[in-house]
Design an enzyme around this catalytic site. Structure first.
Site, PDB file in Angstrom:
ATOM      1  N   ASN A   1     -13.215  16.118  -2.543  1.00 41.30           N
ATOM      2  CA  ASN A   1     -13.785  14.799  -2.759  1.00 41.30           C
ATOM      3  C   ASN A   1     -15.334  14.961  -2.843  1.00 41.30           C
ATOM      4  O   ASN A   1     -15.960  15.735  -2.238  1.00 41.30           O
ATOM      5  CB  ASN A   1     -13.504  13.749  -1.568  1.00 41.30           C
ATOM      6  CG  ASN A   1     -14.260  12.406  -1.890  1.00 41.30           C
ATOM      7  OD1 ASN A   1     -14.044  11.959  -3.157  1.00 41.30           O
ATOM      8  ND2 ASN A   1     -14.654  11.785  -0.816  1.00 41.30           N
TER       9      ASN A   1
ATOM     10  N   SER B   1     -22.245  15.568  -0.950  1.00 40.28           N
ATOM     11  CA  SER B   1     -21.450  16.608  -0.265  1.00 40.28           C
ATOM     12  C   SER B   1     -20.007  16.762  -0.945  1.00 40.28           C
ATOM     13  O   SER B   1     -19.507  15.727  -1.639  1.00 40.28           O
ATOM     14  CB  SER B   1     -21.181  16.116   1.052  1.00 40.28           C
ATOM     15  OG  SER B   1     -22.060  15.899   2.101  1.00 40.28           O
TER      16      SER B   1
ATOM     17  N   ASP C   1     -13.680  10.803   4.927  1.00 39.50           N
ATOM     18  CA  ASP C   1     -14.767  11.756   4.763  1.00 39.50           C
ATOM     19  C   ASP C   1     -15.110  12.650   5.727  1.00 39.50           C
ATOM     20  O   ASP C   1     -16.284  13.110   5.979  1.00 39.50           O
ATOM     21  CB  ASP C   1     -15.989  11.010   4.319  1.00 39.50           C
ATOM     22  CG  ASP C   1     -16.012  10.216   3.084  1.00 39.50           C
ATOM     23  OD1 ASP C   1     -15.280  10.769   2.017  1.00 39.50           O
ATOM     24  OD2 ASP C   1     -16.587   9.202   2.981  1.00 39.50           O
TER      25      ASP C   1
ATOM     26  N   ASP D   1      -9.090  15.451   4.066  1.00 38.95           N
ATOM     27  CA  ASP D   1      -7.878  15.352   5.077  1.00 38.95           C
ATOM     28  C   ASP D   1      -7.521  14.121   5.486  1.00 38.95           C
ATOM     29  O   ASP D   1      -7.909  13.168   4.634  1.00 38.95           O
ATOM     30  CB  ASP D   1      -8.522  16.263   6.335  1.00 38.95           C
ATOM     31  CG  ASP D   1      -9.525  15.444   6.999  1.00 38.95           C
ATOM     32  OD1 ASP D   1      -9.943  14.339   6.590  1.00 38.95           O
ATOM     33  OD2 ASP D   1     -10.125  16.022   7.916  1.00 38.95           O
ATOM     34  N   ALA D   2      -6.920  13.696   6.514  1.00 41.03           N
ATOM     35  CA  ALA D   2      -6.251  12.252   6.603  1.00 41.03           C
ATOM     36  C   ALA D   2      -7.631  11.414   7.086  1.00 41.03           C
ATOM     37  O   ALA D   2      -7.067  10.143   7.048  1.00 41.03           O
ATOM     38  CB  ALA D   2      -5.217  12.447   8.047  1.00 41.03           C
TER      39      ALA D   2
ATOM     40  N   ARG E   1       0.836  -1.229   0.075  1.00 40.79           N
ATOM     41  CA  ARG E   1       0.125  -0.025  -0.061  1.00 40.79           C
ATOM     42  C   ARG E   1       0.817   1.251  -0.043  1.00 40.79           C
ATOM     43  O   ARG E   1       0.580   2.320  -0.748  1.00 40.79           O
ATOM     44  CB  ARG E   1      -0.968  -0.148   1.208  1.00 40.79           C
ATOM     45  CG  ARG E   1      -1.646   1.100   1.567  1.00 40.79           C
ATOM     46  CD  ARG E   1      -2.888   1.152   0.429  1.00 40.79           C
ATOM     47  NE  ARG E   1      -3.357   2.402   0.424  1.00 40.79           N
ATOM     48  CZ  ARG E   1      -4.809   2.927   0.313  1.00 40.79           C
ATOM     49  NH1 ARG E   1      -5.647   1.929   0.132  1.00 40.79           N
ATOM     50  NH2 ARG E   1      -5.037   4.201   0.427  1.00 40.79           N
TER      51      ARG E   1
ATOM     52  N   HIS F   1     -19.029  13.090  -2.438  1.00 40.47           N
ATOM     53  CA  HIS F   1     -19.576  11.981  -1.868  1.00 40.47           C
ATOM     54  C   HIS F   1     -20.975  11.789  -1.924  1.00 40.47           C
ATOM     55  O   HIS F   1     -21.719  12.934  -1.588  1.00 40.47           O
ATOM     56  CB  HIS F   1     -18.942  11.951  -0.302  1.00 40.47           C
ATOM     57  CG  HIS F   1     -19.517  10.855   0.589  1.00 40.47           C
ATOM     58  ND1 HIS F   1     -18.906   9.722   0.523  1.00 40.47           N
ATOM     59  CD2 HIS F   1     -20.569  10.700   1.462  1.00 40.47           C
ATOM     60  CE1 HIS F   1     -19.466   8.670   1.207  1.00 40.47           C
ATOM     61  NE2 HIS F   1     -20.344   9.437   1.707  1.00 40.47           N
TER      62      HIS F   1
ATOM     63  N   ARG G   1     -10.811   4.869  -3.341  1.00 37.73           N
ATOM     64  CA  ARG G   1      -9.477   4.369  -2.192  1.00 37.73           C
ATOM     65  C   ARG G   1      -9.274   5.467  -1.346  1.00 37.73           C
ATOM     66  O   ARG G   1      -9.501   6.820  -1.848  1.00 37.73           O
ATOM     67  CB  ARG G   1      -8.261   3.969  -2.893  1.00 37.73           C
ATOM     68  CG  ARG G   1      -8.596   2.614  -3.476  1.00 37.73           C
ATOM     69  CD  ARG G   1      -7.104   2.000  -3.960  1.00 37.73           C
ATOM     70  NE  ARG G   1      -7.579   0.739  -4.561  1.00 37.73           N
ATOM     71  CZ  ARG G   1      -7.854  -0.243  -4.224  1.00 37.73           C
ATOM     72  NH1 ARG G   1      -7.787  -0.546  -3.030  1.00 37.73           N
ATOM     73  NH2 ARG G   1      -8.203  -1.351  -4.802  1.00 37.73           N
TER      74      ARG G   1
END
Ligand code: GAR
Length: 201
Positions: free
Chosen positions: A119, A148, A157, A153-154, A77, A121, A103
């Protein structure tokens, strides 16, 4: 960025955007079509996928560079995360848009483009995060769901919400009928957010 001479705008180079996808790419298609409008504030300079996604064809037809960075082609990964970040860096975007990218992006991409990755969603976050936003909302029995656009961020969502649109759940809805209605509002919202973020930057 606008170039001015004696106060008049004489050129506004489009902001380079890279789009990441995993699926059909209807959100990508909406972005490509918005980018073709005269005076569009952004240009899609590349599309990166984690699988041979059908949506890549939208980019190929438009003559836009595509890359597939598959997890299976990497030893682990961490190596995939590095390869993904390298592929995006090579395209030199100012903004990275996850449009159905299924991912979680790792530290290398976040470090390179922190605060410049968004992103989309298919649910009203913070409700129903993750890979099955539509299915989970339907199973819960909510009457209103939606879409949305968030800053990445880390977390999963958890980033700052940039825009949301509501969609009513109908009694006869299946996951696919509901998702199609969500996608119809999602596409317009995503285009608006990308235009906002790339206008006057
Ligand atoms: C979109 O509804 C997007 O919100 C969703 O995948 C769909 C992609 O559609 N993303 C997620 O669920 C991310 N957690 P598209 O490939 O037709 O643009």
């Amino acid at each position: 960025m606008q170039v001015t001479y004696s106060g008049a705008v004489i050129a506004a180079p489009p902001v380079p955007v890279v789009v990441l996808i995993s699926g059909a790419g209807s959100n990508l298609a909406a972005l490509l079509s918005a980018a073709r409008r005269p005076g569009a504030p952004f240009a899609v300079v590349g599309v990166v996928a984690d699988v041979e996604a059908p949506g890549l064809d939208h980019a190929r037809e438009a003559g836009i560079p595509t890359r597939v960075i598959a997890l299976a082609d990497h030893p682990d990964r961490a190596a995939w995360d590095e390869a993904l970040a390298a592929a995006v860096r090579e395209l030199a975007p100012r903004l990275v848009v996850l449009a159905g990218f299924m991912r979680i992006v790792g530290a290398p991409l976040l470090d390179a483009f922190g605060g410049r990755i968004i992103n989309t969603h298919p649910a009203l976050l913070p409700s129903f995060p993750g890979a099955h936003g539509v299915r989970d909302a339907l199973a819960y029995g909510v009457r209103i769901t939606g879409a949305s656009v968030i800053e990445i961020d880390a977390g999963i969502d958890t980033g700052r919400i940039l825009a949301q649109r509501a969609v009513e759940v109908l009694p006869e809805d299946t996951e696919s009928s509901l998702h199609e209605r969500i996608k119809a509002v999602e596409r317009d919202m995503l285009v608006e957010v990308v235009e906002d973020l790339t206008t006057g930057t």
